[in-house]
Structure formats: structure tokens, C-alpha cells
Motif scaffolding. Sequence first.
Motif, mmCIF file in Angstrom:
data_model
loop_
_atom_site.group_PDB
_atom_site.id
_atom_site.type_symbol
_atom_site.label_atom_id
_atom_site.label_comp_id
_atom_site.label_asym_id
_atom_site.label_seq_id
_atom_site.Cartn_x
_atom_site.Cartn_y
_atom_site.Cartn_z
ATOM 1 N N TYR A 68 9.407 95.289 8.562
ATOM 2 C CA TYR A 68 8.120 95.038 7.903
ATOM 3 C C TYR A 68 8.004 93.545 7.636
ATOM 4 O O TYR A 68 9.008 92.876 7.368
ATOM 5 C CB TYR A 68 7.989 95.811 6.593
ATOM 6 N N VAL A 69 6.768 93.010 7.701
ATOM 7 C CA VAL A 69 6.543 91.577 7.497
ATOM 8 C C VAL A 69 5.542 91.367 6.365
ATOM 9 O O VAL A 69 4.422 91.903 6.410
ATOM 10 C CB VAL A 69 6.042 90.889 8.781
ATOM 11 N N PHE A 70 5.938 90.604 5.341
ATOM 12 C CA PHE A 70 5.018 90.138 4.300
ATOM 13 C C PHE A 70 4.434 88.812 4.767
ATOM 14 O O PHE A 70 5.155 87.815 4.906
ATOM 15 C CB PHE A 70 5.759 89.938 2.971
ATOM 16 N N ARG A 71 3.137 88.768 5.003
ATOM 17 C CA ARG A 71 2.489 87.599 5.572
ATOM 18 C C ARG A 71 1.683 86.842 4.513
ATOM 19 O O ARG A 71 1.475 87.314 3.406
ATOM 20 C CB ARG A 71 1.574 87.999 6.725
ATOM 21 N N LYS A 72 1.183 85.656 4.945
ATOM 22 C CA LYS A 72 0.271 84.861 4.118
ATOM 23 C C LYS A 72 0.884 84.536 2.761
ATOM 24 O O LYS A 72 0.307 84.797 1.706
ATOM 25 C CB LYS A 72 -1.053 85.603 3.957
ATOM 26 N N LEU A 73 2.096 83.999 2.776
ATOM 27 C CA LEU A 73 2.783 83.667 1.534
ATOM 28 C C LEU A 73 2.927 82.146 1.393
ATOM 29 O O LEU A 73 3.081 81.429 2.384
ATOM 30 C CB LEU A 73 4.177 84.303 1.504
ATOM 31 N N HIS A 74 2.879 81.689 0.142
ATOM 32 C CA HIS A 74 3.176 80.293 -0.149
ATOM 33 C C HIS A 74 4.678 80.139 -0.399
ATOM 34 O O HIS A 74 5.398 81.118 -0.644
ATOM 35 C CB HIS A 74 2.388 79.822 -1.369
ATOM 36 N N ALA A 75 5.146 78.914 -0.364
ATOM 37 C CA ALA A 75 6.560 78.657 -0.632
ATOM 38 C C ALA A 75 6.905 79.057 -2.064
ATOM 39 O O ALA A 75 6.074 78.966 -2.973
ATOM 40 C CB ALA A 75 6.861 77.176 -0.415
ATOM 41 N N GLY A 76 8.136 79.539 -2.252
ATOM 42 C CA GLY A 76 8.556 79.942 -3.588
ATOM 43 C C GLY A 76 9.669 80.956 -3.543
ATOM 44 O O GLY A 76 10.194 81.308 -2.471
ATOM 45 N N ARG A 77 10.042 81.454 -4.722
ATOM 46 C CA ARG A 77 11.094 82.467 -4.821
ATOM 47 C C ARG A 77 10.446 83.846 -4.940
ATOM 48 O O ARG A 77 9.528 84.041 -5.739
ATOM 49 C CB ARG A 77 11.994 82.203 -6.028
ATOM 50 N N TYR A 78 10.948 84.813 -4.143
ATOM 51 C CA TYR A 78 10.398 86.167 -4.138
ATOM 52 C C TYR A 78 11.525 87.183 -4.251
ATOM 53 O O TYR A 78 12.675 86.898 -3.882
ATOM 54 C CB TYR A 78 9.607 86.430 -2.853
ATOM 55 N N THR A 79 11.160 88.371 -4.736
ATOM 56 C CA THR A 79 12.111 89.475 -4.845
ATOM 57 C C THR A 79 11.618 90.632 -3.990
ATOM 58 O O THR A 79 10.538 91.184 -4.232
ATOM 59 C CB THR A 79 12.260 89.949 -6.300
ATOM 60 N N VAL A 80 12.405 90.992 -2.981
ATOM 61 C CA VAL A 80 12.073 92.126 -2.114
ATOM 62 C C VAL A 80 12.732 93.373 -2.691
ATOM 63 O O VAL A 80 13.944 93.402 -2.907
ATOM 64 C CB VAL A 80 12.560 91.885 -0.673
#
Length: 817
Positions: A68-80
Motif C-alpha cells: 500500500y502507498v500513502f501518497r501526497k505527503l509532506h516531509a516529517g515524522r509519521y507513524t504507520v
Amino acid sequence: MRIKFKNIAFLVASFIAIVCALPVMAGVEPLSAIKVKVVTNDGSPAGFVSLQLKEKNRGGMTNERGEYVFRKLHAGRYTVQVYLIGYNKVEKEVDLKEDEILSVNIELEATHAELQEVVVNGERNKYKVDKVSGSLRLQTPILEVPQNIQVVSATVLADQQVFDVVDGITRNVSGATRTGHWDNQYANIRMRGSKIPAFRNGMNIEQSWGPTAEDASMIDRIEFVKGPAGFMLAAGEPGGFYNVVTKKPTGNTRSSVNLSMGSFSTYRAALDFDGKLSKDGKWLYRLNLAGQQKDFHTKYNYNNRYVIAPVVKYLLDEKTSVTLEYTYQASKYLGNGNYTFSRRKLLDEDIKNDFFYQDPALEPSTLKDHSAYLYFDHEFSDKWKAHAQVAYFNFAMEGSSMWLSSIEMNGDMKRYVSQGDEAGENRFGQFSLSGEEYTGSIRHRILGGVDLGIKKFWGDFRTLKNDIRLPNLEDPRKPADVIFNVYNPQYGIPFDSMPKLDRSRSVRQRAANSGYITSVSYASVYLQDELGFFNNTLRLSVAGRFTQAMTTGRERKTDKTDKVFSPRVGLSYSIDKNTSAYVLYDQSFVPVTGVDSSGNAFDPVKGNDMEFGIKRDWFNGRLSTSATVYQIKRVNDKTSTGLVDSRGQAVMLQLGETTTKGLEIDINGEITPGLNVTLNYALTDSKISKESPTITEESKKTVGNITPNTAKHITNAWVNYRMMKGALKGFGVSGGIQWQAERAVGATRVSNIPNYFRVDGGLNYQLGKYNIGFVINNLLDDRRLLTQATLAANAAGYYTYIVEARRNFRLSVGYRF
């Protein structure tokens, strides 16, 4: 007559121009993205798993490869975050840079409870399927597709002990029925007021009475697509189609053997081998073998068959694969149907359930069916992929058949014998390109393709001998002179009384003289864009397909060329992450072979489908429900007049228009651990709404008549419960009903054949690698279950019908290794 090369070239060139322009049309480059791949602790892809991006409150579901692909994201820290019932919840923090596509691998770890449970039930929650197969080309989960699509999984088929497509699969889908005819070979399935075509791996293989019913050993799943869905494939009925998806290599090493036996001298064995041919895992294989001996409930009739289905797949690299698939189905059988005949009435109780109107002296028929597929798949990127496939089908049947010429009130029936040879040859080619792009905040799921095919059929059904008689039992030395009687049937026609079958010429040569020779060729190009708005909560599908089709027959005046554009518009809205509503408008087109009584070629069948539906997932995605209302207007349906021409062929006519209105409800999945259900109901109100322009006599007017071979109310249920713990862990109970009411055949304004109600039940036990299943069909021993009927048209006519088998059982033992 053939489709001209310049027309095909124009279609292909148009398609290439469109797909080449797609990146330009997209305009805006996407921002950063996180590409997630989820696997289980044994390294297998975790398909259809829910996952979420915590900071954005955005979620989705992995594909069959666990991606799966999470698109259209800005730079930063994320939690999957990844969730799957029976596995520990996983959270993984990642740092994403600007304009970066970050790959993240997540391995799921089974909970202790799941590790214990998987030994008992390795096929848990397989009644519900969340995504269609790749052969339908769709990238969207079923929940979000603006169409009613129901999938019958291999687990369901196994629980019900289904042996082939003829064998009761319609009970798992709302509104689907099977019209019996050649019970030995062919599945004639109806839905939404019309007969629907058979597809295999995304290709329309419907031809003549066929195709040959696929054996369960080769089936991975069966997809019932309601409505025409013309954007996916070339031509289709407005009622929909069913797509048999065959088993392919999975990359996992696993095998199984199943042995079955049952009533009417039924014995069956099936083997399934799945694994790797090379240590590096680039060469994969799947091999399915099956052999079956099966008698029918009708005396002397039988069908013995075997299946060989090897598949080899080669992975050129991580993004490219080539797959070769071959299937050989062979069968030997006696009768061309389990018909009963009566001059007196329908369901004549004086005729026994095991009645067989033919004779064991008849030469058995043989059918040999070959098919081969070659697939090519390539991923250009994580957004775009291409699929191409070609297929070749060749089948041949040789034998003889028997039918009645007349029947009297006392049961005396005169019979004749015909040649029963036919052959078919089909060639198909498909290419599709699918991908995903963004224009601003609007997501585009784009699908385009080209579809080419040609189907040819030859048949020799000449009458060889009339008035076949039995020997005189009182004096066997006398010539055969006893007429067959349905109330006191006697068998044993002398061999010298049977006609000789002449095959000195091929069936293709003989067909030219008999008139049973047809050819249908087509070329099609299609394009669809599914636009996603408001973070994909609102989806608009816009599609169109252009098809050029040619039908040819024995004479030039029967040749016909049709050029048709079919549009499609669908709108789907996600009310929440588990609920969606949709509305759909779709058109269909089906070329028709043959001529009317005046010798004019038939016009194509065309249809318009308008429907609205709502879908919802329950219990964290374990159970799905859907409700649909629709209206279909269908023109030029071909039906029999009940007459024959000078060559003995049935005279057909085309109806003006039929209007079908309906309601469909489907429920399938797991309610509680161990309790799987398939429940459905359909209201189908189908009537003739406009006269055919060829009908001029007032006495023959048909407007207001019920569309033949329809049932207004259909309800099905199948429930399977397996104990998950305790002393009875692994023990299961299953049962189901099938109910059809207000059924109609022929020209009528009211229902005219009895309702259908059948009860089945069984026991099963699964422990580790072993499983045992026992099923009793027709528990109530109802001997009046009709699957086919025609009524007497006049005082000199007769009733024809097919009754299902009396109470019978099946016992299967399986082992996985």
C-alpha cells in the motif's frame, strides 16, 4: 468476413495515443510518499490488511501482494499502524524527506491465540473477499466499486463439496439461477432477467451451449459481476457475467489431496501442488489433477471426467513476470440431459425419479476441451502497471443423442437418434494499462485496454434414424417392434437397430451442409478514469468503450457488422470507512448469431442498466453486506418459437424489449469466530415491455408477459459453524436452504411452475493438516425440484422437464502437506 486490419490498427493507435497522453494530462507531480509492504512472520505477503497513518488519520488496505502507498505527503515524522485480527498490532515510526518515496517493510507476528487457532482452521474468514482478481483489471476494493460484485471463494466451494460449476454455485449469489439442459457438461446461469455469459480469467468464452463446466479442482474463485460492466471487457449482457478465476502459483510451497465418494457411484480424487521449481524462487508452478466417476440419479446415465491443469510462472525481476497456463478437461458420458417427458402434466408422479428416456445401447459421447493462456505482467513504477494475455481454446465433442418425436397419453414415446458432434475454436488477446495519478488534490485511477477475439463453432446434429424400437420380449427372434413407454420403460435396443455414425469427413465439413456453423469476431478499445475527491471519499467513474463486431453464418446474407459505443458513469461515496453508497449507469452490447424465420440476420442485444446500492463492512471487516436496487431495459433478446425449419433447426425470434426491476441483498463473511455465513435474497420483476416489430398478429402479442425462465423471489442461505476451542475443537456443522418462488417459463403472465425449496446439511471436522466433510443434499428428499421445464403449447404437445436428484450424500477426506 473478417474485421479489417485498418480498423484494428485505428483502435490500437487510438489507445496508444490516449495512454501516452496520460502523464501529460496528470500535470502535477505528487509529493513525498510512504510505500508499505506487509508480510506475515513466515514471509508471505499479507494481502487485504488494514493500515493507517496515525498523524493524518488516513487509512487503506494492502493489495494481494501486501503493498500500500500513502501518497501526497509532506516531509516529517509519521507513524504507520497495521491491524489484522489474530496478529499483534504494529506501529512503526518513519522519517520522510521532501520529494522522497520511502519504502517500509512490516512483519506481523501472530498472537498466541491465533497460533493455536490456525492449527484448527487455516481457512478462517475466507467467505468474505475484499478485492476482485487481477483479471477484472480493477484497482479499487469491492467496498468502493460502484457496482454489485459478489465473489465465491474456494473455501465456500469446499465447504459445500462442489465438484464443478454446474454443481450449485448459484446458491451463493443473490438472484442467480441455473437452467438445466446438458447437466453433464454446461452451466446455463441466469441473473437479472437474462442468461449471463461465462468468462474465464477475464475473457468471454461463452459459445454455443458451452463452455465446458470448469472442474472445482482448477477454480480459485468465481466472481459474479452484476450489470454489464462494459468498461472492463469487450461485450457483456446487461444482467452481468460470471468470471471463473483459475488457480495460479502463489510462491508458497504447499500441496493437498482430497478423496471423495457419494451416492450414485460417485468417486473422486483431486491433487493440488503449489511450489517453486528453482531455489532462487524465480520459477514457480501450480499443478492440479482430478479424476471423477459419477453416475446420475437417472438410470444408466453417467459422466466420467478427468482434469489436468499445469501452470508455470517465471519472475524475470521484481516487476515483471510471464505465466503459461494449460488446462485439459476430458469427459465421457451417456445421455445429453436428464429429461422427463409427459403428455399428461408437469411433474407426472407416475414417472419415477430415476427415469431415463435414452438407452444404454447408445454410443457414449466424449468431450475433449483444451485451453492455453499466456500472461505478461509488468510494473513500470509503484503507480503504473501493464497486463497482456492471449488465449487459445479448442474443444471437440463426438457422440450421438436421442430425442422424442412424439408421445401419447398412455406414455408411448417415439424416439429418434441424431449425430452429436461439435467443435469450437476460440482465440483471444487483451492488453490493459492501469495506473494512478494526481491533478492537484484529485486522484485519478486510470484503466485503458484493447480486447480482440474470434469464436468459431461447427456442429453436426443430423437425424440418423427415426422410430427407434425395442425387441419383443415374448419372442426375441422377432424384429424390434415395441414402442418405448415412459410409465413402463424397457431398455436394450439391439445393436443392429442403432444407426451407424459416419465420421469419414470432419465435423467442420459436415457442419457446412447442416447449417450449424457460426463465427463471431470483435475488436474493442476502452478507457476509464475513476476520480477521487475529498481524500478519496467521493469517487466518480467515467468510462467508454468502442466495439466493432462481426457475425457470420453459412450464407452471406447472415453476415452482420456492428459498431457500438458504450458509455458508463458511476458515483461512489464513502459515508465512513466501513460504509459506501453508489449509483451507476451502464450500457451493454452483445453480438448475436443466427437468422429469423425470414432469413434475416439478428440484431445485437443491447441493454441499459441503472442501479443504486449501499455496502457496509461489519465486525472490523469480517462481514460484508450489500443492498442494490436496479432497472434494466434489454432489447432484441433471442427466444425460441417452438417451431423447426426444413433442416430441423429451431426457429428463433427476437423480443422487442424486456424491463427488469429488482432488489438484491447479499451477506457473507464471519459473524463470530468460527461462524461463517452466506445469505442472500433477490426480487426480480422481469416482463416484456415492448413488442418485437416482427409480431403483427394480435393473438401473438407478448407485452406484459413474464420474461421466460425467471423467478420473482430467490432466497439462499448457507451457514458453517466450527468449534474453536474445548473438547470439540475443530468439529463443525453446516446447513443451507435454496428457495425460488413465482417461477415462469414460456409465454405467460403468471407463474406457471412449482416453487423450489431445497435443504442441505452436513458435518465436518478439521484438525491440523486433516479435514473430513460429510454433506447430505436434498435432506427432505423432495422429488419435485425442477431446474428446467417447457409446457405443452397445444393439445398435441407435451411437457418437458428436469428434476433434481433425490436425497444423496457426499463424503470427502483431505490432507494438506
